[in-house]
Design a protein around this motif. Structure first.
Motif, short mmCIF file in Angstrom:
data_model
loop_
_atom_site.label_atom_id
_atom_site.label_comp_id
_atom_site.label_asym_id
_atom_site.label_seq_id
_atom_site.Cartn_x
_atom_site.Cartn_y
_atom_site.Cartn_z
N MET A 185 -2.36 12.11 -0.49
CA MET A 185 -1.29 12.34 0.82
C MET A 185 0.15 12.78 0.24
N GLU A 186 0.32 14.04 0.97
CA GLU A 186 1.69 14.44 0.63
C GLU A 186 2.73 13.74 1.49
N GLN A 187 4.01 13.77 0.79
CA GLN A 187 4.99 12.64 1.34
C GLN A 187 5.44 13.34 2.70
N PRO A 188 5.59 12.54 3.56
CA PRO A 188 5.84 12.76 5.00
C PRO A 188 7.34 13.10 4.95
N GLY A 189 7.49 14.17 6.17
CA GLY A 189 8.80 14.67 6.27
C GLY A 189 9.88 14.04 7.14
N LEU B 36 4.62 10.39 -7.69
CA LEU B 36 4.13 9.02 -8.06
C LEU B 36 4.14 8.45 -9.75
N ALA B 37 4.50 7.49 -9.81
CA ALA B 37 4.49 6.68 -11.26
C ALA B 37 3.04 6.24 -11.48
N PRO B 38 2.64 6.14 -12.94
CA PRO B 38 1.42 5.84 -12.97
C PRO B 38 0.75 4.55 -12.46
N ARG B 39 1.76 3.63 -12.45
CA ARG B 39 1.26 2.27 -11.77
C ARG B 39 1.34 2.06 -10.17
N GLU B 40 1.83 3.10 -9.68
CA GLU B 40 2.25 2.92 -8.21
C GLU B 40 0.85 2.80 -7.49
N PRO B 41 0.85 1.90 -6.58
CA PRO B 41 -0.43 1.42 -5.60
C PRO B 41 -0.76 2.54 -4.73
N VAL B 42 -2.03 2.88 -4.67
CA VAL B 42 -2.67 3.81 -3.60
C VAL B 42 -3.73 2.94 -2.91
N ILE B 43 -4.12 3.46 -1.54
CA ILE B 43 -5.36 2.91 -1.36
C ILE B 43 -6.36 4.15 -1.24
N THR B 44 -7.38 4.06 -1.78
CA THR B 44 -8.50 4.88 -2.38
C THR B 44 -9.70 4.96 -1.24
N LEU B 45 -9.94 6.18 -0.81
CA LEU B 45 -11.10 6.30 0.11
C LEU B 45 -12.22 7.46 -0.53
N TYR C 269 -4.12 7.19 -0.53
CA TYR C 269 -3.05 7.27 0.48
C TYR C 269 -1.88 6.30 -0.30
N PRO C 270 -0.65 6.61 -0.63
CA PRO C 270 0.25 5.88 -1.54
C PRO C 270 0.69 5.11 -0.50
N LEU C 271 1.12 3.68 -1.20
CA LEU C 271 1.70 2.66 -0.34
C LEU C 271 2.94 2.87 -0.27
N ARG C 272 3.91 3.76 -0.97
CA ARG C 272 5.04 4.15 -0.79
C ARG C 272 5.51 4.76 0.44
N TYR C 273 4.42 5.32 1.03
CA TYR C 273 4.29 5.92 2.71
C TYR C 273 3.69 4.82 3.46
N LEU C 274 2.70 4.34 3.08
CA LEU C 274 2.28 3.26 4.07
C LEU C 274 3.08 2.05 4.33
N THR C 275 4.06 1.78 3.51
CA THR C 275 4.88 0.62 3.71
C THR C 275 5.79 0.94 4.68
N TRP C 276 6.12 2.16 4.92
CA TRP C 276 7.06 2.54 6.09
C TRP C 276 6.32 3.24 7.27
N HIS C 277 5.08 3.34 7.33
CA HIS C 277 4.47 4.01 8.64
C HIS C 277 3.23 2.93 8.82
N GLU D 4 -5.44 0.64 -5.96
CA GLU D 4 -5.47 0.83 -7.20
C GLU D 4 -4.42 1.74 -7.56
N SER D 5 -4.06 1.67 -8.90
CA SER D 5 -3.13 2.60 -9.44
C SER D 5 -3.27 3.90 -9.25
N TRP D 6 -2.21 4.66 -9.18
CA TRP D 6 -2.21 6.07 -8.89
C TRP D 6 -2.77 6.77 -10.22
N ALA D 7 -2.70 6.13 -11.45
CA ALA D 7 -3.29 6.59 -12.81
C ALA D 7 -4.78 6.36 -12.69
N GLU D 8 -5.21 5.20 -12.19
CA GLU D 8 -6.71 4.90 -12.21
C GLU D 8 -7.29 6.05 -11.29
#
Length: 324
Positions: free
Chosen positions: A199-203, A73-82, A92-100, A184-188
Motif C-alpha cells: 500500500m502506498e503512503q496516503p496523502g 519501510l524499514a525491514p522490521r516494520e510490521p505489515v498486515i499481509t493478505l 498493508y503497513p501498520l505505519r498507515y493503519l495506526t492512523w486510519h 509480519e515484518s516488511w522484510a518477510e
C-alpha cells in the motif's frame, strides 16, 4: 490523535461517559442508525474514544506500489499481509493503519476491509459482503472494551472489530467473514513476495512511521477506556495472545517453544517483527516476532494476535492454551 484528546478530557474533568452513553447523544452523529436493534446489554459499555465519527478517517481504494519500488519501510516494520489465491499478494503497513484503522479495498473479485485497532493490537481482514450487499466501513470514534467500533456507511450499523459482528442497528448479530491474514515484518513479506504489492503512503499529512501510543504495550493496564477485569491465570493484561476461535495461546509460550501443534492447528513463531506500539518510531519497536497459523493440511487459518485483556473481555469463557 485519540489518546491525547482523551487524556486532555480526563485532566480537565470532562470524563463523564456514564452520562453520555446512550443513543440520544449519538443520534445526531448517526441519524440512520437503528438504535432499537442491538446486542449490547448496557449502553455504558460503549465509550467515546476522543474523536467523533470519522475523526479517524478510514481509507478506500488505496494505491499500491510494487515491492521493489518501496523505499520508506524499514525491514522490521510490521505489515498486515493478505495472500489470496490467484491474486497478487498485498501488504498493508501498520505505519498507515495506526492512523486510519480501516482500509476498504478490492482484491480481485473480493471487497475487503483491512482493520487494525491499536488499543487491542487486533489486526483482522474481513470480506465486506453481507447478504448480497457490499459495505464500506468507517470509524465511529466509539470503543467497547477498548476495541474499535466500526460502522457501515450503507445502514450506519455499528460493528465490533475484534469479533467482526454487528452490535447496533440493522445488522445487529450479523457476522462478517474473516479472511486468513497475518502480521509480519516488511522484510518477510518482500522476501517471500518479490512481485507483490504494498500500500502506498496516503496523502493525508499524518506523521506516518510514528507511534502515537508510545510505550502502550509495556503498561500494566490499558488506557482508561477499559474498565474490565484482568485476564485469568496471571496472564498480563497487555500480553499478546494468538486467538483462533475461542482459544488463546500466549505469544510468550510460542516464543519459547517456536512451534505448537494443538487443537487442530499448527502455530509457529519467528523473530524479526517490530512492535507497532512500543517506541515512538515504529521501526525501532522491540521484537515481538511473527505468528503464522496453519491447519493440518498447511492452509492458512484466520486468527488474530491481540492483547490478553481484549480476549478475556470478548471471550470470557474462552480457553487459555497455557501448556504444561
Amino acid at each position: 490523535m485519540r489518546i491525547i484528546l482523551t487524556l486532555l478530557a480526563i485532566a480537565t474533568g470532562l470524563w463523564a461517559q456514564d452520562l453520555r452513553a446512550e443513543p440520544r447523544f449519538w443520534q445526531n452523529e448517526f441519524p440512520k442508525t437503528d438504535f432499537a436493534q442491538t446486542t449490547v446489554e448496557n449502553w455504558a459499555e460503549i465509550l467515546s474514544g476522543g474523536p467523533g465519527r470519522d475523526g479517524i478517517p478510514a481509507l478506500s481504494d488505496p494505491a499500491f506500489l510494487p515491492v521493489m519500488d518501496e523505499a520508506r519501510l524499514a525491514p522490521r516494520e510490521p505489515v498486515i499481509t493478505l495472500e489470496m489465491s490467484g491474486e497478487v499478494p498485498r501488504a498493508y503497513p501498520l505505519r498507515y493503519l495506526t492512523w486510519h484503522e480501516i482500509v476498504n479495498d478490492q482484491v480481485g473479485d473480493t471487497p475487503v476491509a483491512v482493520t487494525f485497532c491499536p488499543l487491542c493490537n487486533s489486526g483482522m481482514v474481513f470480506d465486506r459482503r453481507v447478504a448480497g450487499k457490499t459495505l464500506s466501513f468507517g470509524v465511529t470514534g466509539k470503543l467497547r472494551n477498548s476495541d474499535m467500533v466500526m460502522y457501515d456507511r450503507e445502514t450506519e450499523s455499528w460493528w465490533q472489530q475484534a469479533i467482526g459482528e454487528g452490535i447496533v442497528g440493522t445488522y445487529s448479530g450479523t457476522q462478517l467473514d474473516q479472511l486468513p491474514a497475518w502480521m509480519e515484518s516488511w522484510a518477510e513479506f518482500a522476501r517471500r513476495n518479490p512481485d507483490g504489492q504494498v500500500m502506498e503512503q496516503p496523502g493525508t499529512g499524518r506523521p506516518y512511521g510514528q507511534n502515537p501510543y508510545a510505550g502502550y504495550d509495556s503498561r500494566d493496564r490499558p488506557y482508561p477506556f477499559f474498565t474490565g477485569e484482568n485476564p485469568p491465570h496471571g496472564v498480563p493484561a497487555l500480553a499478546r495472545v494468538v486467538r483462533v476461535g475461542d482459544r488463546a495461546w500466549p505469544v510468550a509460550r510460542l516464543s519459547k517453544e517456536g512451534k505448537i501443534s494443538e487443537a487442530g492447528v499448527v502455530i509457529s513463531w519467528t523473530a524479526g517483527q517490530a512492535s507497532a506500539l512500543d517506541t515512538t518510531r515504529i521501526s525501532k519497536g522491540r521484537d515481538v516476532g511473527t505468528i503464522r497459523v496453519h491447519d493440518a493440511n498447511g492452509q492458512n487459518v484466520a486468527h488474530d494476535v491481540l492483547f490478553a485483556f481484549a480476549f478475556h473481555a470478548f471471550w470470557p469463557d474462552g480457553t487459555w492454551m497455557l501448556g504444561s
